[in-house]
Design an enzyme around this catalytic site. Sequence first.
Site, PDB file in Angstrom:
ATOM      1  N   CYS A  37      46.083  65.812 104.567  1.00 31.43           N
ATOM      2  CA  CYS A  37      44.636  65.773 104.283  1.00 31.43           C
ATOM      3  C   CYS A  37      44.480  65.971 102.780  1.00 31.43           C
ATOM      4  O   CYS A  37      43.987  66.998 102.309  1.00 31.43           O
ATOM      5  CB  CYS A  37      43.915  66.874 105.036  1.00 31.43           C
ATOM      6  SG  CYS A  37      44.140  66.807 106.817  1.00 31.43           S
ATOM      7  N   ALA A  38      44.878  64.997 102.007  1.00 34.21           N
ATOM      8  CA  ALA A  38      45.051  65.182 100.562  1.00 34.21           C
ATOM      9  C   ALA A  38      43.728  65.238  99.815  1.00 34.21           C
ATOM     10  O   ALA A  38      43.654  65.817  98.728  1.00 34.21           O
ATOM     11  CB  ALA A  38      45.922  64.067  99.998  1.00 34.21           C
ATOM     12  N   GLY A  49      43.178  65.410  96.043  1.00 36.97           N
ATOM     13  CA  GLY A  49      44.539  65.610  95.549  1.00 36.97           C
ATOM     14  C   GLY A  49      44.816  66.905  94.829  1.00 36.97           C
ATOM     15  O   GLY A  49      45.848  67.026  94.163  1.00 36.97           O
ATOM     16  N   GLY A  50      43.953  67.907  94.973  1.00 34.90           N
ATOM     17  CA  GLY A  50      44.178  69.175  94.268  1.00 34.90           C
ATOM     18  C   GLY A  50      45.575  69.725  94.538  1.00 34.90           C
ATOM     19  O   GLY A  50      46.326  70.029  93.603  1.00 34.90           O
ATOM     20  N   LYS A  51      45.907  69.846  95.812  1.00 35.61           N
ATOM     21  CA  LYS A  51      47.226  70.428  96.139  1.00 35.61           C
ATOM     22  C   LYS A  51      48.332  69.404  95.956  1.00 35.61           C
ATOM     23  O   LYS A  51      49.465  69.754  95.600  1.00 35.61           O
ATOM     24  CB  LYS A  51      47.210  70.996  97.551  1.00 35.61           C
ATOM     25  CG  LYS A  51      46.252  72.158  97.639  1.00 35.61           C
ATOM     26  CD  LYS A  51      46.000  72.664  99.013  1.00 35.61           C
ATOM     27  CE  LYS A  51      44.778  73.567  99.007  1.00 35.61           C
ATOM     28  NZ  LYS A  51      43.495  72.820  98.923  1.00 35.61           N
ATOM     29  N   ASP A  97      44.675  60.478 103.589  1.00 40.78           N
ATOM     30  CA  ASP A  97      43.324  60.971 103.872  1.00 40.78           C
ATOM     31  C   ASP A  97      42.530  59.844 104.515  1.00 40.78           C
ATOM     32  O   ASP A  97      42.812  58.665 104.277  1.00 40.78           O
ATOM     33  CB  ASP A  97      42.602  61.458 102.604  1.00 40.78           C
ATOM     34  CG  ASP A  97      41.498  62.474 102.916  1.00 40.78           C
ATOM     35  OD1 ASP A  97      41.741  63.686 102.718  1.00 40.78           O
ATOM     36  OD2 ASP A  97      40.422  62.065 103.383  1.00 40.78           O
ATOM     37  N   ASP A 135      46.073  70.476 105.137  1.00 45.09           N
ATOM     38  CA  ASP A 135      44.986  71.256 104.529  1.00 45.09           C
ATOM     39  C   ASP A 135      43.720  70.789 105.241  1.00 45.09           C
ATOM     40  O   ASP A 135      43.003  69.913 104.777  1.00 45.09           O
ATOM     41  CB  ASP A 135      44.944  70.950 103.022  1.00 45.09           C
ATOM     42  CG  ASP A 135      43.928  71.801 102.285  1.00 45.09           C
ATOM     43  OD1 ASP A 135      43.528  72.842 102.826  1.00 45.09           O
ATOM     44  OD2 ASP A 135      43.548  71.420 101.169  1.00 45.09           O
ATOM     45  N   CYS A 158      40.456  76.663 104.404  1.00 49.31           N
ATOM     46  CA  CYS A 158      39.706  77.575 103.536  1.00 49.31           C
ATOM     47  C   CYS A 158      38.576  78.169 104.370  1.00 49.31           C
ATOM     48  O   CYS A 158      37.440  78.253 103.934  1.00 49.31           O
ATOM     49  CB  CYS A 158      39.192  76.882 102.276  1.00 49.31           C
ATOM     50  SG  CYS A 158      38.228  75.404 102.570  1.00 49.31           S
TER      51      CYS A 158
HETATM   52  C1  LIG Z   1      40.027  70.688 102.948  1.00 46.30           C
HETATM   53  S1  LIG Z   1      39.848  69.039 102.529  1.00 46.30           S
HETATM   54  C2  LIG Z   1      41.316  68.692 101.644  1.00 46.30           C
HETATM   55  C3  LIG Z   1      41.339  69.181 100.226  1.00 46.30           C
HETATM   56  C4  LIG Z   1      42.540  68.715  99.440  1.00 46.30           C
HETATM   57  N1  LIG Z   1      43.789  68.978 100.117  1.00 46.30           N
HETATM   58  C5  LIG Z   1      42.599  69.331  98.049  1.00 46.30           C
HETATM   59  O1  LIG Z   1      43.446  70.192  97.795  1.00 46.30           O
HETATM   60  O2  LIG Z   1      41.786  68.942  97.224  1.00 46.30           O
HETATM   61  C6  LIG Z   1      40.144  68.241 104.058  1.00 46.30           C
HETATM   62  C7  LIG Z   1      40.351  66.759 103.973  1.00 46.30           C
HETATM   63  O3  LIG Z   1      40.658  66.283 105.274  1.00 46.30           O
HETATM   64  C8  LIG Z   1      40.248  64.942 105.318  1.00 46.30           C
HETATM   65  N2  LIG Z   1      40.251  64.515 106.721  1.00 46.30           N
HETATM   66  C9  LIG Z   1      39.253  64.593 107.622  1.00 46.30           C
HETATM   67  N3  LIG Z   1      39.661  64.070 108.800  1.00 46.30           N
HETATM   68  C10 LIG Z   1      40.942  63.675 108.638  1.00 46.30           C
HETATM   69  C11 LIG Z   1      41.899  63.049 109.491  1.00 46.30           C
HETATM   70  N4  LIG Z   1      41.594  62.748 110.759  1.00 46.30           N
HETATM   71  N5  LIG Z   1      43.113  62.762 108.988  1.00 46.30           N
HETATM   72  C12 LIG Z   1      43.410  63.056 107.687  1.00 46.30           C
HETATM   73  N6  LIG Z   1      42.544  63.641 106.828  1.00 46.30           N
HETATM   74  C13 LIG Z   1      41.321  63.950 107.314  1.00 46.30           C
HETATM   75  C14 LIG Z   1      38.900  64.973 104.629  1.00 46.30           C
HETATM   76  O4  LIG Z   1      38.539  63.683 104.179  1.00 46.30           O
HETATM   77  C15 LIG Z   1      39.158  65.956 103.499  1.00 46.30           C
HETATM   78  O5  LIG Z   1      39.492  65.283 102.325  1.00 46.30           O
END
Ligand SMILES: C[S@@+](CC[C@H](N)C(=O)[O-])C[C@H]1O[C@@H](n2cnc3c(N)ncnc32)[C@H](O)[C@@H]1O
Length: 517
Positions: free
Chosen positions: A274-275, A278-280, A298, A345, A398
Amino acid sequence: MASERSGSSRARRPERGDGAPRDGAPRAATRRAPGGQRPADRPAVPPMAGRIEQVRSALGEILQWSGPADQVLSRWFRDHPKVGGRDRGAVAESVYDVLRNLRRYRQIAEGGRGAATRRLAILGLASRLGIDEVLPVLDGDEADWLRRVQSISDAALAREVRLSIPDWLSEALAIEEDTDSLLEALNQAAPLDIRVNPLKVERDTVLAELQASLPQAQPQATPYSPFGIRLQGRPALTRWFRFEDGSIEVQDEGSQLLALLVGPKRGEMVIDFCAGAGGKTLLLGALMRSTGRLYALDVSHARLARFKPRLARSGLSNVVPVVIANENDARVKRLARKAHRVLVDAPCSGTGTLRRNPDLKWRQSPESVSDLCALQRSILASAARCVAPGGRLVYATCSILRVENENQIESFLAEHPEFELLSAPDILADRAGALGLSGPYLKLRTDVHGTDGFFAAVLQRRQGPAAAAQAEAAAEVFEDEGGLAAADPDLASPGEPVDRLPGDAAQDAGPEEESAA
Ligand SMILES: C[S@@+](CC[C@H](N)C(=O)[O-])C[C@H]1O[C@@H](n2cnc3c(N)ncnc32)[C@H](O)[C@@H]1O
């Protein structure tokens, strides 16, 4: 080896400014030097009557809850171009103060007359600037009301009103320890954490530069992450050369610790499931020293598009961003049992980020959290299939809610005996400062650690023969569904973001798809 740009001509000073506070990233960087003069035809501070009207108008839109507060506020700023950079910061501060204290302010605003949103704006401004700044522009009734409500003691308010939280959140947190302290910390504005890019610069170098040029922001090394620097206030860094050349990124220390917990090594195959923007991913890629392969998946094309400039600045060449339709996308299935490390994430309630996103208290509900839990379960199950024998899956949120955290891991382990839970504190012990954690999880608390609230669990796929057979059977089912698992392990080349992987063409000889970023 860190490559650094040095020389006095390059070491331009970071600047102070103000910006909308959702993720801590200053948005409205100004090139004017600290303390620089503003044009003579504009007053330094607009009259307070105008400021009340600005805050009232912005709140009027945000409190309709049509979207995240930071997005609605950005739109409001676009629609009100006469509100300049510094004024935007002042409006944003008062708006966010109201969002943090909404339940309390609504209760104490009940006794006044006139538009409720105006009374909220007055309370937000009085809280930020002091009552004496606001009183002179109020009429007699309003001034009496403001003086009266300022004398209301917190002790007279019900706990949920004083802490300004909805009842459902109070009930969900009842099981946790010392929640008043946690919620009080989450009701404060967050400092600004940045992370240095270890491929480009040493932390001490950036810290010394910031201490010299921004002493008022009190730059300090973060206590736990070896890559973090914490600044007070809202210094605008986005036009500083260290930001522009990818030497630093804005990132909460808690996020840095999550990437350290994943701890990928050189040459490994890693998936950031779940990038997002791309922070992490960026720190994971740097920890891999830009070797191996790091898939950044993502479902959001827009978020991965925001990742593109950050990736370009970072200098990483091992990252492959991939837009997936959902967690069961064929592109995911082709990664079955291939990854040394997988980070989930997960999309979550964001209740650990209330310092930055106080609107989430009012926009989330038991129903939305329940929907998120179902999605988290599905993503976790799908991501688990990508983990190679002996490989690790890190599940993170989070959120501070048990249903999104411990409960998810307990259910997962009950359904996946081929995985075992490792001790996250033990894994982090030699990678970060001592966090004083007990239990197997990484649980970061804002009141204790000064970070956003985070949860993480490390799950390792067992390697024994029985576990291997189970994993094999699970993978076969998975592969049968997609029919793609026999694809070349070299699924895609790092570099250009893609939303199709090599091999997709064999499945679908359609027109070339648009790039992910
Ligand atoms: C908590 S955020 C991720 C933040 C990111 N890792 C960062 O460090 O900036 C959760 C992410 O999960 C994505 N997401 C939602 N449903 C998803 C799915 N079914 N498969 C993959 N990613 C998904 C969202 O679009 C969102 O970008």
